[in-house]
Enzyme design. Structure first.
Site, PDB file in Angstrom:
ATOM      1  N   GLY A 147      57.830   0.294 -48.771  1.00 41.92           N
ATOM      2  CA  GLY A 147      58.277   0.672 -47.431  1.00 41.92           C
ATOM      3  C   GLY A 147      57.984  -0.319 -46.316  1.00 41.92           C
ATOM      4  O   GLY A 147      58.710  -0.394 -45.331  1.00 41.92           O
ATOM      5  N   ASP A 193      51.727   9.603 -42.313  1.00 47.85           N
ATOM      6  CA  ASP A 193      52.143  11.012 -42.331  1.00 47.85           C
ATOM      7  C   ASP A 193      50.874  11.853 -42.492  1.00 47.85           C
ATOM      8  O   ASP A 193      50.169  12.094 -41.524  1.00 47.85           O
ATOM      9  CB  ASP A 193      53.162  11.193 -43.471  1.00 47.85           C
ATOM     10  CG  ASP A 193      53.823  12.556 -43.482  1.00 47.85           C
ATOM     11  OD1 ASP A 193      53.476  13.383 -42.642  1.00 47.85           O
ATOM     12  OD2 ASP A 193      54.693  12.802 -44.346  1.00 47.85           O
ATOM     13  N   LYS A 217      53.709  10.049 -37.572  1.00 51.54           N
ATOM     14  CA  LYS A 217      54.308  11.352 -37.289  1.00 51.54           C
ATOM     15  C   LYS A 217      53.383  12.208 -36.432  1.00 51.54           C
ATOM     16  O   LYS A 217      52.181  12.260 -36.690  1.00 51.54           O
ATOM     17  CB  LYS A 217      54.612  12.077 -38.598  1.00 51.54           C
ATOM     18  CG  LYS A 217      55.869  11.575 -39.236  1.00 51.54           C
ATOM     19  CD  LYS A 217      56.325  12.456 -40.368  1.00 51.54           C
ATOM     20  CE  LYS A 217      57.439  11.746 -41.103  1.00 51.54           C
ATOM     21  NZ  LYS A 217      57.757  12.384 -42.381  1.00 51.54           N
ATOM     22  N   VAL A 246      62.285  10.378 -41.941  1.00 53.21           N
ATOM     23  CA  VAL A 246      63.090   9.267 -41.419  1.00 53.21           C
ATOM     24  C   VAL A 246      63.335   8.211 -42.493  1.00 53.21           C
ATOM     25  O   VAL A 246      62.569   8.091 -43.452  1.00 53.21           O
ATOM     26  CB  VAL A 246      62.412   8.609 -40.186  1.00 53.21           C
ATOM     27  CG1 VAL A 246      62.426   9.550 -38.995  1.00 53.21           C
ATOM     28  CG2 VAL A 246      60.990   8.144 -40.503  1.00 53.21           C
ATOM     29  N   ASP A 286      62.607   4.798 -47.156  1.00 52.88           N
ATOM     30  CA  ASP A 286      63.663   5.261 -48.053  1.00 52.88           C
ATOM     31  C   ASP A 286      63.709   6.770 -48.200  1.00 52.88           C
ATOM     32  O   ASP A 286      62.738   7.479 -47.910  1.00 52.88           O
ATOM     33  CB  ASP A 286      63.423   4.692 -49.453  1.00 52.88           C
ATOM     34  CG  ASP A 286      62.243   5.377 -50.142  1.00 52.88           C
ATOM     35  OD1 ASP A 286      61.126   5.342 -49.583  1.00 52.88           O
ATOM     36  OD2 ASP A 286      62.421   5.973 -51.227  1.00 52.88           O
ATOM     37  N   ARG A 329      66.804   1.837 -47.299  1.00 54.19           N
ATOM     38  CA  ARG A 329      65.802   0.887 -46.787  1.00 54.19           C
ATOM     39  C   ARG A 329      66.459  -0.217 -45.963  1.00 54.19           C
ATOM     40  O   ARG A 329      65.847  -0.814 -45.099  1.00 54.19           O
ATOM     41  CB  ARG A 329      65.047   0.231 -47.943  1.00 54.19           C
ATOM     42  CG  ARG A 329      64.180   1.184 -48.749  1.00 54.19           C
ATOM     43  CD  ARG A 329      63.224   0.376 -49.618  1.00 54.19           C
ATOM     44  NE  ARG A 329      62.653   1.166 -50.700  1.00 54.19           N
ATOM     45  CZ  ARG A 329      61.586   1.947 -50.588  1.00 54.19           C
ATOM     46  NH1 ARG A 329      60.975   2.056 -49.435  1.00 54.19           N
ATOM     47  NH2 ARG A 329      61.127   2.616 -51.621  1.00 54.19           N
TER      48      ARG A 329
HETATM   49  P1  IMP Z   1      50.960   9.840 -46.132  1.00 55.48           P
HETATM   50  O1  IMP Z   1      50.162   9.392 -47.308  1.00 55.48           O
HETATM   51  O2  IMP Z   1      51.224  11.327 -46.135  1.00 55.48           O
HETATM   52  O3  IMP Z   1      50.390   9.375 -44.801  1.00 55.48           O
HETATM   53  O4  IMP Z   1      52.405   9.227 -46.279  1.00 55.48           O
HETATM   54  C1  IMP Z   1      52.634   7.891 -46.134  1.00 55.48           C
HETATM   55  C2  IMP Z   1      53.640   7.396 -47.143  1.00 55.48           C
HETATM   56  O5  IMP Z   1      54.640   8.377 -47.418  1.00 55.48           O
HETATM   57  C3  IMP Z   1      54.351   6.193 -46.593  1.00 55.48           C
HETATM   58  O6  IMP Z   1      53.874   5.039 -47.242  1.00 55.48           O
HETATM   59  C4  IMP Z   1      55.795   6.434 -46.922  1.00 55.48           C
HETATM   60  O7  IMP Z   1      56.145   5.740 -48.092  1.00 55.48           O
HETATM   61  C5  IMP Z   1      55.929   7.882 -47.223  1.00 55.48           C
HETATM   62  N1  IMP Z   1      56.572   8.635 -46.111  1.00 55.48           N
HETATM   63  C6  IMP Z   1      55.980   9.533 -45.295  1.00 55.48           C
HETATM   64  N2  IMP Z   1      56.836  10.026 -44.409  1.00 55.48           N
HETATM   65  C7  IMP Z   1      58.035   9.434 -44.676  1.00 55.48           C
HETATM   66  C8  IMP Z   1      59.351   9.533 -44.074  1.00 55.48           C
HETATM   67  O8  IMP Z   1      59.600  10.253 -43.101  1.00 55.48           O
HETATM   68  N3  IMP Z   1      60.298   8.745 -44.624  1.00 55.48           N
HETATM   69  C9  IMP Z   1      60.087   7.930 -45.686  1.00 55.48           C
HETATM   70  N4  IMP Z   1      58.876   7.791 -46.255  1.00 55.48           N
HETATM   71  C10 IMP Z   1      57.855   8.547 -45.759  1.00 55.48           C
HETATM   72 MG    MG Z   2      55.476   3.887 -48.688  1.00 61.90          MG
END
Ligand code: IMP
Ligand code: MG
Length: 178
Positions: A43, A102, A130, A152, A158, A164
């Protein structure tokens, strides 16, 4: 691809302007110490490619592959480091780069690992964060934009591996997320 987009949340020009400012801050923070930039695949590739070109400081880049979503799932089930199997960050100043913060689980997993591996310092930078009712497991040191709690795509992010290559950050129509 265009017909799948419901709304552009952040356009390419706003992204570039913000990245330029972030690079200035990061360059200032690391001006006296060499650092290792650690982008999380896949990403963050577009973000990091734009960011590093505004960073005129001594640095190296080592990528890390982390899995968080599988296929069409849009809820994080916990992150796993897939690549490399071994790496050496002992005594290094590491800056982890991700596309989006996130739940914070991904950055938490990676920073814990880097701590165990003996990094001298660990900082984190994300393009997007977020806005959630609950605090993330970890906060980032640099955040490009705070966005509403929506899924998003674009500029590296993606859905099921697609989108992407969109130059802007966008929200998809429901029909595109089936
Ligand atoms: P976290 O571990 O919940 O903070 O999520 C982070 C990872 O989830 C990022 O590296 C993204 O790859 C993926 N991710 C989280 N939210 C989104 C989104 O809205 N769109 C696409 N990928 C997301
Ligand atoms: Mg990622």
């Amino acid at each position: 691809m265009q017909q799948d987009i419901r709304e552009i949340l952040i356009d390419r020009y706003a992204i570039q302007a913000r990245i330029f400012r972030m690079a200035q801050e990061i360059g200032e923070a690391y001006k006296d110490r060499e650092f290792l930039l650690m982008p999380l695949l896949t990403g963050s590739i577009i973000f990091v490619a734009d960011l590093v070109r505004h960073l005129p400081v001594r640095m190296k880049i080592d990528v890390l592959a982390v899995s968080s979503y599988r296929g069409k799932v849009t809820v994080n089930e916990g992150a796993r480091v897939l690549y490399p199997t071994t790496f050496d960050v002992t005594g290094k100043h590491v800056l982890v780069i991700d596309d989006i913060l996130d739940s914070g689980r991904t950055l938490m997993t990676v920073t814990e690992l880097l701590k165990q591996q003996g990094a001298a310092s660990i900082k984190t930078c994300v393009l997007l964060k977020k806005k959630l009712p609950i605090k993330p497991a970890i906060d980032a040191d640099w955040v490009g934009f705070e966005i509403p709690d929506e899924f998003v795509v674009g500029y590296g992010l993606d859905f099921n591996g697609y989108y992407r290559n969109l130059p802007d950050i966008a929200v998809l129509h429901k029909h595109a997320m089936q």
